[in-house]
Motif scaffolding. Structure first.
Motif, short mmCIF file in Angstrom:
data_model
loop_
_atom_site.label_atom_id
_atom_site.label_comp_id
_atom_site.label_asym_id
_atom_site.label_seq_id
_atom_site.Cartn_x
_atom_site.Cartn_y
_atom_site.Cartn_z
N GLY A 97 0.79 -1.22 0.00
CA GLY A 97 0.00 0.00 0.00
C GLY A 97 0.82 1.27 0.00
N GLN A 98 2.13 1.16 0.18
CA GLN A 98 3.00 2.34 0.20
C GLN A 98 3.68 2.53 -1.15
N PRO A 99 4.09 3.76 -1.46
CA PRO A 99 4.82 3.99 -2.71
C PRO A 99 6.14 3.25 -2.69
N LEU A 100 6.58 2.78 -3.85
CA LEU A 100 7.82 2.02 -3.94
C LEU A 100 9.00 2.80 -3.39
N ASN A 101 8.98 4.12 -3.51
CA ASN A 101 10.09 4.95 -3.06
C ASN A 101 10.36 4.81 -1.57
N ASP A 102 9.36 4.33 -0.80
CA ASP A 102 9.54 4.20 0.64
C ASP A 102 10.58 3.15 1.00
N VAL A 103 10.94 2.27 0.04
CA VAL A 103 11.96 1.28 0.34
C VAL A 103 13.30 1.95 0.61
N LEU A 104 13.51 3.17 0.09
CA LEU A 104 14.78 3.87 0.28
C LEU A 104 14.96 4.34 1.72
N THR A 105 13.87 4.49 2.46
CA THR A 105 13.95 4.94 3.85
C THR A 105 13.48 3.87 4.82
N TRP A 106 13.28 2.66 4.34
CA TRP A 106 12.81 1.56 5.18
C TRP A 106 13.96 1.05 6.05
N ALA A 107 13.81 1.19 7.37
CA ALA A 107 14.82 0.71 8.31
C ALA A 107 14.58 -0.77 8.58
N ARG A 108 15.26 -1.60 7.84
CA ARG A 108 15.05 -3.05 7.94
C ARG A 108 16.31 -3.72 8.47
N PRO A 109 16.20 -4.98 8.93
CA PRO A 109 17.38 -5.68 9.48
C PRO A 109 18.44 -5.88 8.41
N SER A 110 19.69 -5.85 8.84
CA SER A 110 20.80 -6.11 7.92
C SER A 110 21.26 -7.56 8.05
N CYS A 111 20.30 -8.47 7.99
CA CYS A 111 20.59 -9.89 8.15
C CYS A 111 20.88 -10.50 6.79
N ALA A 112 22.00 -11.20 6.66
CA ALA A 112 22.38 -11.75 5.36
C ALA A 112 22.25 -13.27 5.28
N ALA A 113 21.52 -13.87 6.22
CA ALA A 113 21.36 -15.33 6.19
C ALA A 113 20.69 -15.75 4.89
N GLY A 114 21.13 -16.87 4.34
CA GLY A 114 20.60 -17.31 3.05
C GLY A 114 19.24 -17.96 3.14
N CYS A 115 18.88 -18.49 4.32
CA CYS A 115 17.61 -19.22 4.43
C CYS A 115 16.47 -18.27 4.78
N TYR A 116 15.27 -18.84 4.96
CA TYR A 116 14.06 -18.07 5.23
C TYR A 116 13.49 -18.40 6.61
N CYS A 117 14.32 -18.93 7.48
CA CYS A 117 13.82 -19.39 8.78
C CYS A 117 13.38 -18.25 9.69
N GLU A 118 14.11 -17.14 9.68
CA GLU A 118 13.84 -16.04 10.58
C GLU A 118 13.20 -14.86 9.84
#
Length: 280
Positions: free
Chosen positions: A237-258
């Motif tokens: 529901g948000q504009p795509l541009n919001d991904v530039l300011t999205w404070a998300r985890p910097s987790c680089a694990a390859g799996c999808y468990c967490e």
């Protein structure tokens, strides 16, 4: 004065000094525009209004050829002359070239507005010939975005100007000897003129993929994990541009468990889509 001095430096074959003055001029214009917006905000607060970011000819849906009309309107509605002469070229560009004509909108609908200080200058500008255009700031390395956009992403434009995006993620599990896994991300975006709002998004194992069954959490939660992955729709529901300011985890694990790992991957996917559309 700055333009005349820069031109003189160029003739004197002093490109470094010329470039500095050019950048300085752009910074001054941005500063003046920001301060103008701040003064308007101070007035608007007392009137229960909010001031929108400035808008100028050359921005989306405002053709730059209308620059002369805006300048004429400004001249007709002022009680005193402009500080200096301003001319409009046939291209719509202004002379002196550091000049800017802008309109600040007012609104009482303030619930969904960003603070003016959070906005990125030049973000909405669509004047492609501008040599001072700045690229969006991505969390992901631009070289990786370029490669993923070319190799993993497919974009399709619908008749209603919405966009379908399909991204194929390929990685490995963190355990069980690193089994290959492949997940498909499907995203539907609204039209560009609406800011590419994220209308639909979904993630799930790619057809034929069996690697996901070797993830450690799949062994204990099975289809419940796959259901959680499918239901997660960050930024829906948000504009795509919001991904530039999205404070998300910097987790680089390859799996999808967490969940943190899954958010990290959604950020990579949405930034790749943003990058691909920005290049177009």
């Amino acid at each position: 004065e700055l333009e005349q001095r820069a031109h003189k430096l160029w003739r004197e074959e002093k490109p470094d000094e010329y470039f500095f003055l050019e950048m300085f001029g752009s910074a001054v214009v941005e500063h003046l525009t920001t301060m103008t917006g701040a003064r308007l905000c101070a007035w608007a607060d007392s009137q229960s209004f909010a001031v929108l970011p400035h808008y100028s000819p050359g921005y989306p849906e405002w053709d730059i050829v209308e620059q002369p009309r805006l300048l004429d309107l400004i001249r007709k509605t002022r009680t005193h002359a402009l500080p200096c002469d301003i001319d409009v070229l046939e291209s719509g560009a202004l002379r002196p070239k550091k000049s800017l004509l802008a309109v600040f909108g007012l609104t009482r609908h303030t619930a969904h507005l960003k603070r003016l200080t959070e906005l990125i200058p030049c973000e909405n500008c669509s004047f492609n010939p501008c040599q001072y255009r700045r690229a969006p700031t991505y969390a992901v390395n631009v070289k990786a975005l370029r490669r993923w956009a070319n190799e993993r992403l497919t974009l399709k434009l619908r008749e209603d100007s919405s966009v379908d995006a399909l991204f194929r993620y390929e990685g490995t599990t963190c355990t069980n000897e690193g089994k290959p896994i492949a997940f498909d991300y499907t995203v539907n975006l609204g039209p560009r003129e609406e800011g590419y709002p994220i209308r639909e998004q979904r993630c799930g194992p790619a057809a034929g993929d069996t690697g996901h069954t070797h993830m450690c959490r799949y062994a204990t939660h099975g289809n419940e994990l796959i259901g959680d992955i499918a239901r997660e729709r960050p930024l829906l529901g948000q504009p795509l541009n919001d991904v530039l300011t999205w404070a998300r985890p910097s987790c680089a694990a390859g799996c999808y468990c967490e969940a943190a790992s899954r958010e990290h991957k959604w950020g990579q996917v949405l930034e790749t889509i943003h990058y691909a559309l920005a290049q177009k």
